[in-house]
Design an enzyme around this catalytic site. Sequence first.
Site, PDB file in Angstrom:
ATOM      1  N   ASN A   1     -10.812  -2.589   7.466  1.00 45.23           N
ATOM      2  CA  ASN A   1     -10.314  -2.003   6.218  1.00 45.23           C
ATOM      3  C   ASN A   1      -8.850  -1.561   6.328  1.00 45.23           C
ATOM      4  OD1 ASN A   1     -12.354  -2.396   4.411  1.00 45.23           O
ATOM      5  ND2 ASN A   1     -13.226  -0.348   4.587  1.00 45.23           N
ATOM      6  N   TYR A   2      -8.344  -1.427   7.565  1.00 48.87           N
ATOM      7  CA  TYR A   2      -6.916  -1.170   7.725  1.00 48.87           C
ATOM      8  C   TYR A   2      -6.255  -2.503   8.072  1.00 48.87           C
ATOM      9  CZ  TYR A   2      -8.139   3.817   7.780  1.00 48.87           C
ATOM     10  OH  TYR A   2      -8.605   5.068   7.452  1.00 48.87           O
TER      11      TYR A   2
ATOM     12  N   GLY B   1     -15.437  -2.336  -4.172  1.00 47.64           N
ATOM     13  CA  GLY B   1     -15.510  -3.780  -3.915  1.00 47.64           C
ATOM     14  C   GLY B   1     -14.975  -4.145  -2.550  1.00 47.64           C
ATOM     15  N   GLY B   2     -13.784  -3.654  -2.207  1.00 43.85           N
ATOM     16  CA  GLY B   2     -13.212  -3.936  -0.905  1.00 43.85           C
ATOM     17  C   GLY B   2     -13.742  -2.984   0.165  1.00 43.85           C
ATOM     18  N   HIS B   3     -13.767  -1.704  -0.166  1.00 47.76           N
ATOM     19  CA  HIS B   3     -14.094  -0.653   0.807  1.00 47.76           C
ATOM     20  C   HIS B   3     -15.472  -0.848   1.471  1.00 47.76           C
ATOM     21  CE1 HIS B   3     -13.632   3.417   2.410  1.00 47.76           C
ATOM     22  NE2 HIS B   3     -14.736   3.825   1.833  1.00 47.76           N
TER      23      HIS B   3
ATOM     24  N   SER C   1      -5.489  -8.851  -2.231  1.00 49.27           N
ATOM     25  CA  SER C   1      -6.243  -8.961  -3.486  1.00 49.27           C
ATOM     26  C   SER C   1      -5.331  -9.308  -4.662  1.00 49.27           C
ATOM     27  CB  SER C   1      -6.964  -7.647  -3.778  1.00 49.27           C
ATOM     28  OG  SER C   1      -6.058  -6.554  -3.765  1.00 49.27           O
TER      29      SER C   1
ATOM     30  N   ASP D   1      -5.877  -2.930  -0.720  1.00 50.03           N
ATOM     31  CA  ASP D   1      -5.708  -3.737   0.491  1.00 50.03           C
ATOM     32  C   ASP D   1      -4.339  -3.459   1.131  1.00 50.03           C
ATOM     33  OD1 ASP D   1      -7.073  -6.571   1.610  1.00 50.03           O
ATOM     34  OD2 ASP D   1      -4.954  -6.304   2.089  1.00 50.03           O
TER      35      ASP D   1
ATOM     36  N   GLY E   1      -7.741  -2.509  -5.413  1.00 51.12           N
ATOM     37  CA  GLY E   1      -6.365  -2.909  -5.142  1.00 51.12           C
ATOM     38  C   GLY E   1      -5.700  -2.191  -3.972  1.00 51.12           C
TER      39      GLY E   1
HETATM   40  C1  LIG Z   1      -4.430   5.293   0.151  1.00 50.16           C
HETATM   41  C2  LIG Z   1      -5.542   4.658   0.927  1.00 50.16           C
HETATM   42  C3  LIG Z   1      -6.549   5.444   1.478  1.00 50.16           C
HETATM   43  C4  LIG Z   1      -7.605   4.892   2.193  1.00 50.16           C
HETATM   44  N1  LIG Z   1      -8.566   5.695   2.742  1.00 50.16           N
HETATM   45  C5  LIG Z   1      -9.581   5.150   3.443  1.00 50.16           C
HETATM   46  C6  LIG Z   1     -10.590   5.966   4.031  1.00 50.16           C
HETATM   47  O1  LIG Z   1     -10.583   7.184   3.908  1.00 50.16           O
HETATM   48  N2  LIG Z   1     -11.572   5.356   4.741  1.00 50.16           N
HETATM   49  C7  LIG Z   1     -11.624   4.012   4.899  1.00 50.16           C
HETATM   50  O2  LIG Z   1     -12.558   3.519   5.521  1.00 50.16           O
HETATM   51  N3  LIG Z   1     -10.678   3.202   4.352  1.00 50.16           N
HETATM   52  C8  LIG Z   1      -9.665   3.735   3.642  1.00 50.16           C
HETATM   53  N4  LIG Z   1      -8.703   2.922   3.115  1.00 50.16           N
HETATM   54  C9  LIG Z   1      -8.784   1.463   3.313  1.00 50.16           C
HETATM   55  C10 LIG Z   1      -9.685   0.819   2.256  1.00 50.16           C
HETATM   56  O3  LIG Z   1     -11.031   0.983   2.630  1.00 50.16           O
HETATM   57  C11 LIG Z   1      -9.399  -0.681   2.152  1.00 50.16           C
HETATM   58  O4  LIG Z   1      -8.057  -0.885   1.793  1.00 50.16           O
HETATM   59  C12 LIG Z   1     -10.315  -1.365   1.151  1.00 50.16           C
HETATM   60  O5  LIG Z   1     -10.333  -2.752   1.406  1.00 50.16           O
HETATM   61  C13 LIG Z   1      -9.881  -1.114  -0.280  1.00 50.16           C
HETATM   62  O6  LIG Z   1     -10.770  -1.679  -1.197  1.00 50.16           O
HETATM   63  P1  LIG Z   1     -10.258  -1.932  -2.696  1.00 50.16           P
HETATM   64  O7  LIG Z   1     -11.370  -2.504  -3.480  1.00 50.16           O
HETATM   65  O8  LIG Z   1      -9.573  -0.718  -3.198  1.00 50.16           O
HETATM   66  O9  LIG Z   1      -9.092  -2.994  -2.437  1.00 50.16           O
HETATM   67  P2  LIG Z   1      -8.787  -4.461  -2.936  1.00 50.16           P
HETATM   68  O10 LIG Z   1      -7.357  -4.655  -2.587  1.00 50.16           O
HETATM   69  O11 LIG Z   1      -9.206  -4.682  -4.334  1.00 50.16           O
HETATM   70  O12 LIG Z   1      -9.708  -5.343  -2.002  1.00 50.16           O
HETATM   71  C14 LIG Z   1      -9.599  -5.372  -0.590  1.00 50.16           C
HETATM   72  C15 LIG Z   1     -10.096  -6.726  -0.070  1.00 50.16           C
HETATM   73  O13 LIG Z   1     -11.448  -6.944  -0.466  1.00 50.16           O
HETATM   74  C16 LIG Z   1     -11.548  -8.071  -1.343  1.00 50.16           C
HETATM   75  N5  LIG Z   1     -12.423  -7.699  -2.455  1.00 50.16           N
HETATM   76  C17 LIG Z   1     -12.218  -6.711  -3.347  1.00 50.16           C
HETATM   77  N6  LIG Z   1     -13.222  -6.654  -4.216  1.00 50.16           N
HETATM   78  C18 LIG Z   1     -14.095  -7.621  -3.877  1.00 50.16           C
HETATM   79  C19 LIG Z   1     -15.330  -8.062  -4.427  1.00 50.16           C
HETATM   80  N7  LIG Z   1     -15.852  -7.472  -5.507  1.00 50.16           N
HETATM   81  N8  LIG Z   1     -15.952  -9.096  -3.848  1.00 50.16           N
HETATM   82  C20 LIG Z   1     -15.415  -9.705  -2.772  1.00 50.16           C
HETATM   83  N9  LIG Z   1     -14.256  -9.334  -2.198  1.00 50.16           N
HETATM   84  C21 LIG Z   1     -13.590  -8.303  -2.754  1.00 50.16           C
HETATM   85  C22 LIG Z   1     -10.127  -8.325  -1.825  1.00 50.16           C
HETATM   86  O14 LIG Z   1      -9.936  -9.666  -2.217  1.00 50.16           O
HETATM   87  C23 LIG Z   1      -9.316  -7.907  -0.641  1.00 50.16           C
HETATM   88  O15 LIG Z   1      -9.282  -8.935   0.328  1.00 50.16           O
HETATM   89  C24 LIG Z   1      -7.640   3.474   2.378  1.00 50.16           C
HETATM   90  C25 LIG Z   1      -6.640   2.672   1.825  1.00 50.16           C
HETATM   91  C26 LIG Z   1      -5.585   3.259   1.119  1.00 50.16           C
HETATM   92  C27 LIG Z   1      -4.514   2.370   0.555  1.00 50.16           C
END
Ligand SMILES: Cc1cc2nc3c(=O)[nH]c(=O)nc-3n(C[C@H](O)[C@H](O)[C@H](O)COP(=O)(O)OP(=O)(O)OC[C@H]3O[C@@H](n4cnc5c(N)ncnc54)[C@H](O)[C@@H]3O)c2cc1C
Length: 531
Positions: free
Chosen positions: A470-471, A175-177, A113, A108, A106
């Site tokens: 990812n940003y 998942g997203g990362h 998402s 994003d 979560g």
């Molecule tokens: C506080 C914070 C710190 C961060 N630090 C870093 C860092 O140190 N390095 C870095 O590289 N990035 C960093 N990020 C960015 C982070 O990598 C991205 O926001 C990433 O997309 C988050 O993944 P999530 O699963 O938590 O997010 P989500 O919001 O769940 O998903 C992100 C995107 O991927 C899709 N998605 C999620 N899960 C799946 C799945 N299983 N299959 C297909 N699609 C999917 C979603 O629909 C959405 O479009 C940071 C973000 C935040 C908010």
Amino acid sequence: MTSLNKLTIFVFLSICLSSSWANNTHVDFLECLSHKIMNSNLISQVIHTPKNSSYSTIYNSFYDNLRITSNFKPSIIFTPTNESQIQAAIHCSKIHDLQIRIRSGGHDYEGLSYISETPFVVIDLRNLRSVSIDTEKKTAWIQAGATIGEVYYRIAEKSKKLAFVAGVCPTVGVGGHFTGGGYGMMSRKFGTAADNIIDAKLIDANGRIRDRKSMGEDLFWAIRGGGGTSFGLIISWKVKLLDIPEKVTVFKVPRTLKQNVTQLVYKWQHIADKVDDNLLLRLFLRSSKSPFKGGQRIVHALFKTMFVGGVNELLHEMQNRFPELGLVKEDCIEMSWIESILFFANFPRGTALDVLLNWNTTNQGYYFKGKSDYVQQPISINGLEGIWKLFNQVDENSAELQFSPYGGKLSNISESETPFPHRAGNIFMIHYSVTWGEIKNSQKNIAWIRKLYEYMGKYVSKSPRAAYFNYRDLDLGVNNINGNTSYEQARIWGVKYFKNNFDRLVKVKTKFDPTNFFRNEQSIPPLSPEV
Ligand SMILES: Cc1cc2nc3c(=O)[nH]c(=O)nc-3n(C[C@H](O)[C@H](O)[C@H](O)COP(=O)(O)OP(=O)(O)OC[C@H]3O[C@@H](n4cnc5c(N)ncnc54)[C@H](O)[C@@H]3O)c2cc1C
Ligand SMILES: *[C@@H]1O[C@H](CO)[C@@H](O)[C@H](O)[C@H]1NC(C)=O
Ligand SMILES: *[C@@H]1O[C@H](CO)[C@@H](O)[C@H](O)[C@H]1NC(C)=O
Ligand SMILES: *[C@@H]1O[C@H](CO)[C@@H](O)[C@H](O)[C@H]1NC(C)=O
Ligand SMILES: *[C@@H]1O[C@H](CO)[C@@H](O)[C@H](O)[C@H]1NC(C)=O
Ligand SMILES: *[C@@H]1O[C@H](CO)[C@@H](O)[C@H](O)[C@H]1NC(C)=O
Ligand SMILES: *[C@@H]1O[C@H](CO)[C@@H](O)[C@H](O)[C@H]1NC(C)=O
Ligand SMILES: *[C@@H]1O[C@H](CO)[C@@H](O)[C@H](O)[C@H]1NC(C)=O
């Protein structure tokens, strides 16, 4: 059957279908899904409608960026406990034409998402978070709903000499990362998280489960940097674990303008991508009011550093490459890799490791906007001073710039090896962010970060002006909300994130999801069929 009968049936069906599609899509979806799952106990655990008290708890139990709002909340949040339930949800979503959003951690930046401008269902993977580690083969299968904190914890639980490379904030979801790259404190040594993926399981637009072998190398290529949502729902990743020493060395050293910050930052740009691959010198910049100088702003630089090795070697490298920082042994701490994870996540020393397992602690909630850039030529002293001036136009301590060095392994991989294209030639990535506490300040702060971004244009990569997927930043361009996006429209933002890999991503999309079932405001569009 007579043709009249056929016609009657056809008319009857189409009336039924069109009325239900127009009015009761989510009710029909719910019936479809309940029917597929059958077990009523399970249904009440995995299906959450706005009438259930679980709905808002689940919706809100994640990283909370108050800037993200939309006209719609999900009609249903679905928290499947196994793969076949996800297949069922995809099936029902297709036949009832109700859009899905997939949420893992979560985090994003634009909330894609969990929000949408059309009615939708969230498939939330919180129940799919197992991490199974094979220390002999040095591999792990990680379910998409796990956080990177859990991954780190589970590895350290099994071995002191194995690790994984991914981001700094422990609550980010894999998942997203992993689908967007994944940059962390060992990326100069090991590359991105995506660079270390060796297999994956996903559910495609036809509801089929595929692994690397059955999806083929094109699709496997696309999901390692091209974003998950365009291609399928990732269930799990298989990654290569990385060999590390039992001790690493870290430091956080602050400097202010009085201590020649401008010169230090200028010099840093000349060495950050060239130092030993074991060394990652990350730089954070903020500005606050000086307690002494009657309101005048001072710029603070914080050098946050990870060295995959011992303190003596680190001091030697720093003395050689960056003596201006004046690093001394007392600044440095030797610790295990897993302790360094807590250190960079800003937990006090001595915090119990299992804090990494807390994935659902909500923050207080604040407004946030982030953007990114890539720097290929050092920014001049004048250029840096211009940034300091802009800092004076925003509330103190509300803005932060992170300079994350590239080079090393990151630059040793070709631009087309994965969709993540930010390789040789990049010195560092800039992450711009601004946070604020009240909605009345939104316009002002968003305008400020856009102004800073505009100012930076002359100092950063051009044609395209690259950005880190990812940003996520919707300022870079968006698709039509109805999913009917032209190639040209998507190319505007697409080449910024993926450079020349954008076209290959479009080809993979066209082959595996020609009807654009998996979509959002920044998903790869399929090419329309030739007419
Ligand atoms: C506080 C914070 C710190 C961060 N630090 C870093 C860092 O140190 N390095 C870095 O590289 N990035 C960093 N990020 C960015 C982070 O990598 C991205 O926001 C990433 O997309 C988050 O993944 P999530 O699963 O938590 O997010 P989500 O919001 O769940 O998903 C992100 C995107 O991927 C899709 N998605 C999620 N899960 C799946 C799945 N299983 N299959 C297909 N699609 C999917 C979603 O629909 C959405 O479009 C940071 C973000 C935040 C908010
Ligand atoms: C149902 O759909 C029809 C056709 O789109 C529309 O005219 C009608 O207002 C809808 N009814 C409700 C209750 O939304
Ligand atoms: C998944 O859950 C369903 C209930 O919806 C159950 O019938 C099925 O046996 C489960 N499948 C597996 C592989 O556990
Ligand atoms: C959730 O709400 C539905 C009605 O929308 C209801 O049938 C169901 O029992 C509720 N489940 C729980 C666990 O409260
Ligand atoms: C700042 O830099 C100047 C010129 O490089 C140097 O003479 C001076 O000693 C430095 N000051 C500090 C505090 O490092
Ligand atoms: C986090 O999850 C645990 C276990 O599922 C639960 O007991 C707790 O209430 C949750 N906390 C929040 C803030 O949602
Ligand atoms: C870069 O690649 C070369 C050739 O494959 C190799 O010798 C070198 O060790 C690599 N460096 C890193 C940091 O991976
Ligand atoms: C999709 O795009 C085409 C070409 O731009 C346009 O003619 C059509 O009306 C669009 N369809 C929808 C549903 O917006």
